[in-house]
Structure formats: structure tokens, C-alpha cells
Enzyme design. Sequence first.
Site, PDB file in Angstrom:
ATOM      1  N   HIS A 291       0.865  -1.188   0.000  1.00  0.00           N
ATOM      2  CA  HIS A 291       0.000   0.000   0.000  1.00  0.00           C
ATOM      3  C   HIS A 291       0.900   1.237   0.000  1.00  0.00           C
ATOM      4  O   HIS A 291       1.150   1.821   1.052  1.00  0.00           O
ATOM      5  CB  HIS A 291      -0.891  -0.035   1.252  1.00  0.00           C
ATOM      6  CG  HIS A 291      -1.985   0.967   1.243  1.00  0.00           C
ATOM      7  ND1 HIS A 291      -3.176   0.783   1.912  1.00  0.00           N
ATOM      8  CD2 HIS A 291      -2.091   2.183   0.663  1.00  0.00           C
ATOM      9  CE1 HIS A 291      -3.957   1.832   1.738  1.00  0.00           C
ATOM     10  NE2 HIS A 291      -3.317   2.698   0.990  1.00  0.00           N
TER      11      HIS A 291
ATOM     12  N   GLU B 226      -2.651  -1.619  -3.190  1.00  0.00           N
ATOM     13  CA  GLU B 226      -3.764  -0.831  -2.664  1.00  0.00           C
ATOM     14  C   GLU B 226      -3.423   0.656  -2.756  1.00  0.00           C
ATOM     15  O   GLU B 226      -2.257   1.020  -2.619  1.00  0.00           O
ATOM     16  CB  GLU B 226      -3.981  -1.130  -1.173  1.00  0.00           C
ATOM     17  CG  GLU B 226      -4.220  -2.566  -0.841  1.00  0.00           C
ATOM     18  CD  GLU B 226      -4.155  -2.808   0.670  1.00  0.00           C
ATOM     19  OE1 GLU B 226      -4.598  -3.880   1.084  1.00  0.00           O
ATOM     20  OE2 GLU B 226      -3.651  -1.947   1.413  1.00  0.00           O
TER      21      GLU B 226
ATOM     22  N   HIS C  25      -8.236  -6.116   6.983  1.00  0.00           N
ATOM     23  CA  HIS C  25      -8.041  -5.143   8.068  1.00  0.00           C
ATOM     24  C   HIS C  25      -8.292  -5.777   9.421  1.00  0.00           C
ATOM     25  O   HIS C  25      -9.381  -6.273   9.691  1.00  0.00           O
ATOM     26  CB  HIS C  25      -8.889  -3.879   7.933  1.00  0.00           C
ATOM     27  CG  HIS C  25      -8.040  -2.652   8.110  1.00  0.00           C
ATOM     28  ND1 HIS C  25      -7.612  -2.235   9.343  1.00  0.00           N
ATOM     29  CD2 HIS C  25      -7.481  -1.817   7.209  1.00  0.00           C
ATOM     30  CE1 HIS C  25      -6.843  -1.170   9.189  1.00  0.00           C
ATOM     31  NE2 HIS C  25      -6.738  -0.903   7.903  1.00  0.00           N
TER      32      HIS C  25
HETATM   33  N1  PXP Z   1      -6.817  -3.897   3.335  1.00  0.00           N
HETATM   34  C1  PXP Z   1      -6.609  -2.568   3.200  1.00  0.00           C
HETATM   35  C2  PXP Z   1      -7.397  -1.843   2.174  1.00  0.00           C
HETATM   36  C3  PXP Z   1      -5.660  -1.910   4.003  1.00  0.00           C
HETATM   37  O1  PXP Z   1      -5.487  -0.589   3.864  1.00  0.00           O
HETATM   38  C4  PXP Z   1      -4.917  -2.646   4.939  1.00  0.00           C
HETATM   39  C5  PXP Z   1      -3.866  -1.959   5.745  1.00  0.00           C
HETATM   40  O2  PXP Z   1      -2.846  -1.513   4.899  1.00  0.00           O
HETATM   41  C6  PXP Z   1      -5.169  -4.029   5.045  1.00  0.00           C
HETATM   42  C7  PXP Z   1      -6.122  -4.630   4.242  1.00  0.00           C
HETATM   43  C8  PXP Z   1      -4.421  -4.885   6.019  1.00  0.00           C
HETATM   44  O3  PXP Z   1      -4.801  -4.542   7.316  1.00  0.00           O
HETATM   45  P1  PXP Z   1      -3.942  -5.049   8.555  1.00  0.00           P
HETATM   46  O4  PXP Z   1      -2.599  -4.419   8.449  1.00  0.00           O
HETATM   47  O5  PXP Z   1      -4.724  -4.603   9.749  1.00  0.00           O
HETATM   48  O6  PXP Z   1      -3.867  -6.553   8.449  1.00  0.00           O
END
Ligand code: PXP
Length: 237
Positions: free
Chosen positions: A43, A70, A190
Site C-alpha cells: 500500500h 492498494e 483489516h
Molecule cells: N486492506 C486494506 C485496504 C488496508 O489498507 C490494509 C492496511 O494496509 C489491510 C487490508 C491490512 O490490514 P492489517 O494491516 O490490519 O492486516
Amino acid sequence: MTRLSVNINKIATLRNSRGGKIPSVKEAAIKCQEFGAQGITVHPRPDERHITRHDVYEIKPLIYTEFNIEGYPSEDFLKMVTEVKPHQVTLVPDSHDQLTSDHGWDTWKHMSFLKEVIARLQESGIRTSIFVDPDVAAIEGAAEIKTDRIELYTEPYASLYPIERNKAIEPFIEAAKTAQKLGLGVNAGHDLSLENLNFLYKNIPNLEEVSIGHALIADALYLGLETTIRKYLDCLK
Ligand code: PXP
């Protein structure tokens, strides 16, 4: 099969805290795949506080599983991803300085913008995913936009899970059913962890992919990356 895509942002956070190249995000991408991850997620944010644009170009040739990028679809971001051509781009509605993604798109409000962006990515041969809350109207909007997939924002599931897991999962089951009925693939991400992942998987069996970063990298500090990835893969059985 639900694919595990490991988000390696936190490796870059650690590296950037010292400058230099340790730990290497390239090595992390290689090792995660070697240890069984079925995808790598990054990301890159506009301030490059973890993954940089340069990282994205360097990581791409190392990915033999699936590469998911992302980001907010700014012109800069779209230029980068159409050059890099990952397997999937996941669009998030984040502002410039956001700590982490904390909500999904209002797909109806941003309909014409998202339609144009999604069409552009698909024309470049990139599969698209739109980050959404588990909200039926937002998912209907996503179908109208003609994205290939949605990614369900699972923080609300993760925070309610320790208190009332059946209640926590309910809106996600509903959301996944709606998406599948409308022909959309379903990803999730997330705050997923070793504690809450298996229950999500058991209740939403046609989940295509989970992308996990924070908890997985934190677990790896104690368990090691190989054991950690194996344990997350075990949650998806
Ligand atoms: N999905 C998206 C769209 C995110 O922004 C993130 C964090 O970068 C994640 C998934 C992964 O989340 P986590 O780091 O809490 O596992």
C-alpha cells in the site's frame, strides 16, 4: 480456496525507521511466497512512509503468486499501477495523511469517478477491487461500477469478535451474499488475526482472498515468519 496475501508494509516501516535497506522488502516478498503465502500486498502512500514507489517497481518481478497494490486512485497512483501491472489493484478512499484505511467507499457518491478509474484499470488488464464497508447499498454501487471484486473492511468484525462473534460476523455474511448474488468476487482485510481469521473463513467460505499485514508481522516477531504464515494458512482450512 481463500488466498492469503501478506501485506508487507510493516517491513518497510521498520526499514524506514533507520534509513538504509534492512530489513529488505524484496527479501520479505520472496520469503513470504516461499513460506506459502499466495499473494503479496503493498500500500504505497503518497508520503512514502512505508512502501515507496521505488519498492513497488522492485518487488513486481519477484512476485510469482499474486501482486495486489492498494491505494487511492490519484493520477500518480494510476500511472504507477498501469506501468507495473499487478494482478489486482484495490482502491481505497484514503485521504493523504490517513494513518490507515478506516472506512470503505461511498460508491454511489463517487460513482462516475470510480466507473472511469475501474474501466481504465480493466483496460490495462488489471483485476479491480473496491474497499467497502459491509453495507448492501455500497455493494450494489460497486456492482454498478463494474468492479471485479470488493474488499470488505473487517475492522468492525475484528473489534466486536472477542465480545460477540456471532453478531460481529452477521453483516459480513449478508454483505458477502449480496456481492456474490451481484457477481462480484469477495476479498476481506483489516485487523484480521490468528484469533479471528478462522471464524471469518468458516462463515464466508467463498472468500477469494484475505490481505493481512499488521497482526501477521507482529506475530512473526515471536513465532518467526515461516511458522506464522503456516498458522495463518491453517486458519484458512
Ligand atoms: N486492506 C486494506 C485496504 C488496508 O489498507 C490494509 C492496511 O494496509 C489491510 C487490508 C491490512 O490490514 P492489517 O494491516 O490490519 O492486516
